[in-house]
Design a protein around this motif. Structure first.
Motif, short mmCIF file in Angstrom:
data_model
loop_
_atom_site.label_atom_id
_atom_site.label_comp_id
_atom_site.label_asym_id
_atom_site.label_seq_id
_atom_site.Cartn_x
_atom_site.Cartn_y
_atom_site.Cartn_z
N ARG A 20 0.83 -1.21 0.00
CA ARG A 20 0.00 0.00 0.00
C ARG A 20 0.86 1.26 0.00
N SER A 24 -2.11 5.21 -6.48
CA SER A 24 -3.55 5.30 -6.69
C SER A 24 -4.31 5.28 -5.37
N VAL A 32 -6.82 2.24 -5.18
CA VAL A 32 -6.15 0.97 -4.85
C VAL A 32 -5.75 0.95 -3.39
N TYR A 41 -8.73 0.22 -1.33
CA TYR A 41 -9.11 -1.20 -1.45
C TYR A 41 -8.21 -2.09 -0.58
#
Length: 544
Positions: A431, A436, A439, A442
């Protein structure tokens, strides 16, 4: 991708067609059974039907084996032993190891009573094989030795089977030269007597040894030959195992797409046959493959499926063990009650004779009647004491039989937690390197779900329920006898009573090993445990 989808649906269509054909054969054989007049011929036909379906559909095979057993149950003849023997295989394939072991042991006793040396040697090998799955290597080796000793000078097939088991045993001990030695002895015998199925079984195990030596290309070649043979013979268990093992070799070669393809096929066959043990293994492997392919969501979902089947197998083993113990105890109590009733009937008859005799002679002292009554009361009291003793024995049996399964549950839960923690750590690292926002969010959401799963698994709800059952009344005894013990110290005492190690207790309580050692020291002091005596032994001797 298009061709892969077509192949997958074609494979499912073939499986469905075979299933429908087997259903019609199954129904026709059931009808034939009705026309057979004698129980002896009917039992033989049922057993042969079970043999026909064994490698094709385990559920249908189990039906016929159980019907054959029902016709011979309690007769202590070879047909009863053979049916029990086959049911042991069926239960082993379904992951019910305790039930499998129970069937094998009953078959063993029947073969011994009937002096059937060859089948007795064979069942020794298979009992050892079950202990392999229960990770009890000492007992496994003990039964392999018994089987080989009985098979000396007898069936070459049986001796080859023993050599094959020993080769596998030494492979797991990482004594690879010894394993290859025994595999070659088995291979020589099976080729000599032209046992094709056994030859491929040896090839399968040689591939396993090559795998441990890192010779993955050779592993794929050998296991592909075994898979081809398994498909030709329609051996469903061997098919799913071969798919799984080929996938494992491709994973080691970092060819994860091919590994995923073979694992998909392994899962399809295992689900059709309800091979729970194989499903648990394949779902665990495909989760790791998807993780390597960075398909994190799929990896998480497959890991959840692995957990479902793994917990189902462990729960089934624990339930079967407890039910078996309860049934044995119930049988003992019923037998004792029948004995008491018979004694009471005998006494009543004697009492009637005495009364008649008194009326006839008018001179027999009344003391005879009182004496007989006293004797009867003593017998009833003795019978009640025997029943209480049996109840106490069954509690001890529950404790001993559940200890190994609880250890397995702790180990399995620890491995699952470690995998989830590593997955969570790598997700967090991933992460940080992604720009992004979508992303990142998520991955954050997925990380939160995994953290929840870690928290849930750490509670070990199933284990604590089983511990509560086994230690029923033990905590109350500690509160009454050792009032200085805290709640935490009493809980540690309950785990020590199960003979768990410091590391295992620390894992269950989510604590450090040093903290558990300190708690052990305080318990020794408060319970005045004699010097030189182990704390676990002292606690296990305590009477509830």
């Amino acid at each position: 991708m298009y061709f892969k989808t077509i192949f997958f649906f074609l494979f499912l269509f073939i499986l469905k067609s075979n299933s429908q054909n087997l259903d019609s054969i199954f129904i026709s054989k059931k009808e034939i059974v009705k026309s057979i007049k004698t129980d002896e011929k009917k039992a033989l036909f049922l057993y042969e039907c079970g043999e026909y379906f064994y490698s094709k559909n385990s559920n249908k095979a189990e039906y016929f084996y159980r019907e054959a057993l029902a016709l011979n149950k309690g007769k202590n003849n070879l047909m009863e032993g053979r049916a029990l023997f086959k049911l042991g295989f069926v239960e082993k394939n379904e992951g019910n190891l305790s039930t499998s072991l129970r069937y094998f042991n009953k078959a063993k006793d029947i073969f011994k009573d009937n002096n059937d040396i060859e089948r007795l040697a064979s069942v020794y090998f298979d009992i050892g094989y079950v202990y392999r799955y229960k990770n009890q290597m000492d007992k496994e080796f003990e039964f392999y030795k018994k089987g080989l000793k009985l098979s000396e000078g007898g069936s070459e097939t049986l001796r080859g089977k023993g050599y094959l088991h020993l080769g596998n045993y030494y492979t797991r001990l990482k004594k690879l030269d010894s394993s290859i030695y025994f595999y070659n002895k088995a291979l020589y015998l099976f080729k000599k007597i032209k046992k094709e199925n056994r030859v491929y079984n040896v090839y399968n195990n040689i591939a396993n040894t090559y795998y441990k030596q890192g010779r993955y290309a050779e592993v794929i070649n050998i296991r592909s030959l075994v898979l081809k043979y398994a498909k030709k013979e329609n051996k469903k268990l061997l098919i799913t195992v071969s798919y799984h093992n080929i996938a494992a070799a491709y994973s080691e070669l970092d060819e994860y797409d091919k590994a995923e393809k073979y694992l998909d096929s392994a899962i399809v066959v295992a689900e059709e046959e309800n091979f729970k043990l194989r499903l648990a293994k394949s779902y665990s492997s495909i989760s790791k493959v998807n993780y390597s392919l960075k398909n994190y969501k799929a990896a998480y979902l497959y890991q959840q499926k692995h957990k479902i089947y793994s917990d189902s197998i462990i729960k089934s083993q624990l339930t079967n063990t407890l039910e078996e113990t309860e049934l044995e105890n119930k049988h003992k109590v019923e037998t004792k009650n029948l004995q008491i009733l018979n004694q009471e009937e005998v006494f009543e008859k004697r009492l009637y004779l005495i009364i008649i005799f008194v009326f006839l002679l008018l001179g027999i002292p009344l003391v005879v009647l009182l004496y007989r009554n006293s004797v009867n009361k003593n017998k009833i009291i003795q019978g009640n004491l025997e029943k209480e003793k049996i109840k106490k024995e069954v509690l001890q049996q529950k404790f001993k039989r559940s200890e190994t399964d609880i250890r397995s549950l702790v180990a399995d839960n620890s491995m699952r937690l470690e995998f989830l923690k590593q997955l969570l750590l790598k997700l967090k690292n991933q992460r940080e390197s992604i720009d992004s926002v979508e992303v990142k969010n998520y991955i954050k959401d997925l990380s939160f779900k995994i953290q929840q799963q870690i928290t849930t698994d750490s509670k070990l709800t199933l284990l604590k329920n089983k511990i509560d059952i086994i230690n029923d009344g033990f905590d109350n005894m500690l509160v009454t006898t050792y009032k200085e013990l805290t709640k935490t110290e009493r809980e540690v005492c309950s785990l020590l009573r199960l003979n768990l190690s410091v590391k295992e207790i620390a894992s269950i309580r989510n604590s450090s090993s040093d903290a558990i050692k300190v708690t052990r020291y305080r318990i020794r002091k408060k319970m005045n445990v004699p010097k030189g005596e182990k704390l676990e032994m002292f606690i296990q001797k305590l009477e509830v």
